[in-house]
Each structure stands twice: as structure tokens, then as C-alpha cells.
Design an enzyme around this catalytic site. Structure first.
Site, PDB file in Angstrom:
ATOM      1  N   ASP A 184      14.649  27.383 -19.932  1.00 19.67           N
ATOM      2  CA  ASP A 184      14.309  28.451 -18.994  1.00 19.67           C
ATOM      3  C   ASP A 184      14.766  29.849 -19.407  1.00 19.67           C
ATOM      4  O   ASP A 184      14.000  30.807 -19.321  1.00 19.67           O
ATOM      5  CB  ASP A 184      14.909  28.145 -17.624  1.00 19.67           C
ATOM      6  CG  ASP A 184      14.255  26.949 -16.963  1.00 19.67           C
ATOM      7  OD1 ASP A 184      13.435  26.291 -17.615  1.00 19.67           O
ATOM      8  OD2 ASP A 184      14.577  26.672 -15.799  1.00 19.67           O
ATOM      9  N   LYS A 185      16.029  30.004 -19.817  1.00 22.59           N
ATOM     10  CA  LYS A 185      16.546  31.343 -20.064  1.00 22.59           C
ATOM     11  C   LYS A 185      16.472  31.739 -21.530  1.00 22.59           C
ATOM     12  O   LYS A 185      16.477  32.934 -21.840  1.00 22.59           O
ATOM     13  CB  LYS A 185      17.994  31.464 -19.569  1.00 22.59           C
ATOM     14  CG  LYS A 185      18.170  31.081 -18.106  1.00 22.59           C
ATOM     15  CD  LYS A 185      17.177  31.773 -17.201  1.00 22.59           C
ATOM     16  CE  LYS A 185      17.243  31.266 -15.775  1.00 22.59           C
ATOM     17  NZ  LYS A 185      16.932  29.828 -15.616  1.00 22.59           N
ATOM     18  N   SER A 199      14.728  27.296  -8.794  1.00 29.77           N
ATOM     19  CA  SER A 199      14.122  26.616  -9.934  1.00 29.77           C
ATOM     20  C   SER A 199      12.615  26.671  -9.800  1.00 29.77           C
ATOM     21  O   SER A 199      12.074  26.710  -8.684  1.00 29.77           O
ATOM     22  CB  SER A 199      14.580  25.155  -9.962  1.00 29.77           C
ATOM     23  OG  SER A 199      13.772  24.394 -10.829  1.00 29.77           O
TER      24      SER A 199
END
Length: 562
Positions: free
Chosen positions: A130-131, A477
Site C-alpha cells: 500500500d505505502k 483500508s
């Protein structure tokens, strides 16, 4: 016979390799295996996000090695280096989750540091969680040397009782177990099969949202965003990136030539059309900031009003990214949007061709099952909206693709921190009609703006998820669903109105009017503001303390500024 390399391809690295005074630097390079002929070739950095801490990245060494081979085959010199990642799915619901968004800045800084410090002519980043994906794109925008993003691919779904399941189902199962709806044996049984191997989370969660946005922006090879992690095509894409990079170097196409305002609009429309993660708002704002492209929260809402929602992907739908891949992937979504005049066709891409030229090569059409045609759109407007009001003067983000509840009014149930809210849900303290206010989890207040999948999963698993409203200055999320509002700004920790809400206050949300308000007067709000005192942070030193001092509002992408 080696093909001669054009001397102007070494725009950066000549300061390292040329002249008698660089003999010391060349000696160091020879110790890494370089020969005479390599000194005249372009130097390309490979940012390798491989890591054993998450299935998203556990396989990336394999792809990074293929990138390295592809660069050598394309008459370039590869230099691989590594950086960090944090697994949101593993740290979710713990204090460690606060480090997730912080890691985006660390990743961006580290990639920029190596690329700048070693005078690299080009940059390829291999990432999948994700990051590290937005972190990579932020670094690419900062460095502005010819660059390509290579996605590691998504995990395949698991199977439980004949049905596909993924990590979203696990967090909702925790809520179901807390209410006695499933047994412990069932919970553990699901746990054993939900994540069957390598790859990023399966649905249109944050990783796949960002891979789709990056492809739509023109910064990855067309079709790459939906290829499953275990598919051999990923290794071919990785190898081919070497030749694609050489073409970028020859044509002198830099990221900011690709990452224009129009390219960001293409990316946003694809996210909206696919029901993508609310995190895309935060990350695209941050990437645009680094690319020096003006972009605001209001731009997302304006585009959402004219972008149809045309996929049936989880968490709001039935399918996952591997299903998307079977029917043509992101290019098919873009062709549908193109047919309605909603794509800027003249934008340049890493292929050296425009978006329109790339899409002209795509033969697949919408299957009207996973990807709908414009004529059969699930909704005439996009999956994300921006709300404002006296609770969110700077704005907040709501994913409407994951809920049918577009209007709500109810009493505030106030919790300072994620854990307290999670326990309230699992203890059955939250009732239908309530507004769950979860605060002091913003960029500064967390610090780190942790995600709330533990809470939203518990809400859905206990059965109250569609009957309450959750609002927070933290994040969600991409796997979260239900009537949930995040990124409320200003955040509580800086005196934002969400920090002034009291138990029992009446809160109203209306998607049609794009409003989020608490029913108190301006005078009462001001009285509460005068009485408010900022809480003492538990994180004042180290990376968390540094981040808290430097981070900006979520409405600006939570970028760090000196």
C-alpha cells in the site's frame, strides 16, 4: 558486438564516470563488477521493495532480478538497492499501524536519496504494498529522471466452503466471531486459506487501486496493473522494462512530462470508475505535490460527479483483481471512459506513445460482468465523494461504492483512539442509528493516520455495519466497506471540529448535498474550542515524533514539509 551508446544518455552519471579526477569513483565501480564499456552506458537505479514482512513483497526479488537482466540487455547498467515496507494487514489494529503512512515518506526519501546521491540517469521501482507504491511515485516525481513503476501483482483469492475469500473476509470474520456467529474453528479455518501465497491484497483495495492509478497515469507498462503476482507475465513485464527505459532515455521523457494535470485526471477517473480505495485521494494529492501539479480535494469530487462507476470489484462488489485481469484489465476500463470522452488521450506514457495510441492497440471490450460498459454503468457517478461542513471545513472522503446508505442522522458515540472504538463494537455497545466518532488518529494526532479495517471489519461482521455511520480523522483500508467517512480535516489533534464533538451530539451526513455537520451553533462550537486542550502525544522522539512535527493536513495529502 556491442551497440554504441549515445553519449547524451548519461545526463547525470557522467559526473561520476568521466575524467581523470573520477578515477577513484571508477575504481569503486569496478569493484562492483563494471568494466570499461559500462562506464559509457546510462546508469539506472532499481528500487527493490522486496521484504519478508508481507506477502505483498515477498517475491519482488524475482522481479527485480528480471528488471536487472532487462536493463543489461538494453545496453544500460543496473544498480539495485533496497528500502523498507510495512505490512498494513499484519500491523492493523496495533500501535505499529501508526507507522504505515510514515513509511510512505521514509520510502520516498530513501529512493530519492540513492537516485540523487549516486547520480542515476534513470529509475525503475519494483513495489507492491500500500505505502511503498505511492512512496515510490513521490520519489519518481521528485527525482524527475526517466522512470518506470513495476508492480509486483496481486494475490489470488483463497477458497473456503467453495467460495472465494480474501483478507477482507478475515477482518469481518473477527467481528462475526465476537458475536458468536461463527466458531473459533471456522475462524482459524478461514485464516489458513484466506491468503494462499504471494502478492498484494486481492480486491480493489489500496495496492490494486494505486497500481490502476499509476497505469492510468502512464507511469507503468499498459496492462501491468492487474497481472497476478504468480503469473509469469510479471517477469516478462519486468524484463521488458529495460528496453522501455532505454527508449525513455533516448527520447528524454521525464516523469513530469508524463505526470501532468491531465494525467492525474485520468488516474482519478479510473479510480472512481473502479470503486477504488479512499487512500487514493491521500496518495494522489501527495504525488501531485511532488510532481508540482496543482490538485485539490475538490477536484476529486468534481470528477466523481461525471465519472460512471463501471466495475464490480470487492470490497463493494463480487470480484477481485485476477478476475479483472481475465477480462482485459485497466485498459478496458480506460477504453470505456474514452468512449464517453472522459480520458485525456494526448497524455504521454512510459511507452513513448500517448494514452490514445496505447488504447488503440486494445481489442478487448467490457464483459458487463466484471467491467460494465458505460451504457450499463452500476452508477452514473464515481465511487468516492468529498463532503464538507462544520465538522469538516477542509473536507473528508467517503467511499459510496461500498454502501447504499447515502444519508444518515444520529447521536455521536465518541472514542479517542482506534482500540477503544473496536472494543465498543465487539462488546455490542454501538446501536443501529449511532454515529461512531473515532478521533485523534489523524496525521499528527496518531501520529501516522492509521487505518481502521479492524473497526470496519468488526462492524460488518457483527451485522451493524450498514446501520451506523463511522467518521474519523484517520484512514480506512481499501478493504473497508459500509457508510464510513475518513480523512476528516482539520484533525482533532490540531483543534479541528471533530475533536469538539461530545457524546450525544446529533450528526448529519448527506451525500447528495455533500455535507457533514454537527447540530450545534457556531457560538457553542467556539465555546468548546476555547475550552479544548491538545492531548499529550505518546510519540515525541524518533521517526514518529519527527513525522508528527512535519506532517501537513490530510486535505493536502499528509505530505511532510520542513
Amino acid at each position: 558486438m556491442t551497440t554504441a551508446v549515445r553519449p547524451d544518455l548519461k545526463k547525470k552519471s557522467r559526473v561520476v564516470t568521466d575524467g581523470p579526477d573520477r578515477a577513484g569513483a571508477r575504481a569503486m565501480l569496478r569493484a562492483t563488477g563494471l568494466g570499461d564499456e559500462d562506464m559509457d552506458k546510462p546508469f539506472v537505479a532499481i528500487g527493490n521493495l522486496a521484504s519478508d514482512v508481507t506477502p505483498c513483497n515477498v517475491h519482488l526479488d524475482r522481479q527485480a532480478r528480471r528488471v536487472k537482466e532487462g536493463l543489461r540487455a538494453a545496453n544500460s547498467v543496473p544498480f539495485m538497492f533496497g528500502t523498507i515496507t510495512i505490512s498494513d494487514g499484519i500491523s492493523m489494529g496495533t500501535e505499529g499501524m501508526k507507522a504505515s503512512l510514515v513509511s510512505r515518506e521514509v520510502i520516498a526519501d530513501s529512493i530519492e536519496t540513492v537516485t540523487f546521491g549516486e547520480s542515476m540517469d534513470g529509475l525503475i521501482v519494483v513495489a507492491a504494498c500500500d505505502k511503498n507504491m505511492p512512496g515510490a511515485m513521490m520519489a519518481i516525481a521528485r527525482c524527475n529522471v526517466p522512470s518506470i513503476f513495476v508492480y509486483g501483482g496481486a494475490i489470488l483469492p483463497g477458497s473456503w466452503n467453495g467460495e472465494d475469500i480474501n483478507i477482507q473476509d478475515m477482518y469481518e470474520a473477527i467481528g462475526a466471531y465476537s458475536q458468536g456467529k461463527i466458531t473459533l474453528d471456522e475462524l482459524i479455518g478461514m485464516e489458513r486459506v484466506a491468503c494462499p501465497g504471494e502478492g498484494a491484497c486481492a480486491g480493489m483495495f489500496t495496492a490494486n487501486t494505486m497500481s490502476s492509478a499509476i497505469e492510468a497515469m502512464g507511469m507503468s507498462i499498459p496492462g501491468a496493473a492487474s497481472v497476478p503476482a504468480i503469473d509469469p507475465r510479471n517477469e516478462r513485464i519486468a524484463f521488458d522494462s529495460g528496453a522501455v527505459m532505454y527508449n525513455l532515455l533516448e527520447k528524454d521523457i521525464e516523469p513530469r512530462d508524463i505526470m501532468t494535470r491531465e494525467a492525474f485526471e485520468n488516474a482519478i477517473r479510473v479510480v472512481l470508475a473502479m470503486g477504488g480505495s479512499t487512500n487514493a485521494v491521500l496518495h494522489l494529492l501527495a504525488i501531485a505535490h511532488e510532481a508540482r501539479v496543482p490538485l485539490t480535494l475538490d477536484d476529486f469530487d468534481a470528477l466523481s460527479r461525471t465519472t460512471p462507476y463501471i466495475t464490480d470489484l470487492r470490497p463493494g462488489g463480487r470480484f477481485v483483481m485476477s478476475d479483472m485481469d481475465k477480462v482485459g484489465g485497466v485498459p478496458v476500463v480506460m477504453k470505456e471512459l474514452q468512449s464517453a470522452g472522459l480520458i485525456h488521450e494526448d497524455c504521454m506514457t512510459v511507452t513513448g506513445k500517448t494514452v490514445g495510441e496505447n488504447l488503440a492497440e486494445i481489442g478487448e471490450t467490457a464483459d458487463n460482468r466484471v467491467i460494465y460498459s458505460i451504457a450499463n454503468a452500476k452508477s452514473p457517478t464515481g465511487g468516492l465523494v468529498i463532503l464538507k461542513g462544520n465538522l469538516a471545513p477542509e473536507g473528508c472522503v467517503m467511499k459510496v461504492s461500498g454502501t447504499q446508505r447515502l444519508r444518515h442522522q444520529g447521536p455521536a458515540r465518541v472514542y479517542d483512539g482506534e482500540r477503544a472504538a473496536f472494543e465498543a463494537v465487539t462488546r455490542g455497545e454501538i446501536q443501529p442509528g449511532d454515529v461512531l466518532v473515532l478521533r485523534y488518529e489523524g496525521p499528527k494526532g496518531g501520529p501516522g493516520m492509521q487505518e481502521m479495517l479492524s473497526v470496519t471489519g468488526a462492524m460488518m461482521g457483527t451485522g451493524i455495519g450498514e446501520d451506523i455511520l463511522l467518521m474519523t480523522d484517520g484512514r480506512f483500508s481499501g478493504a473497508s466497506r459500509g457508510p464510513i467517512i475518513g480523512h476528516v480535516a482539520p484533525e482533532a489533534a490540531v483543534g479541528g471540529p471533530i475533536g469538539l464533538v461530545r457524546e450525544g451530539d446529533t450528526i448529519s451526513m448527506d451525500v447528495e448535498s455533500r455535507t457533514l455537520d454537527v447540530d450545534i451553533s457556531a457560538e457553542e462550537m467556539e465555546r468548546r474550542r476555547r475550552d479544548w486542550q491538545p492531548p499529550e502525544s505518546r510519540h515525541t522522539t524518533g521517526v514518529m515524533g519527527k513525522y508528527a512535527r512535519l506532517v501537513s493536513s490530510a486535505s493536502l495529502g499528509a505530505v511532510t514539509t520542513a
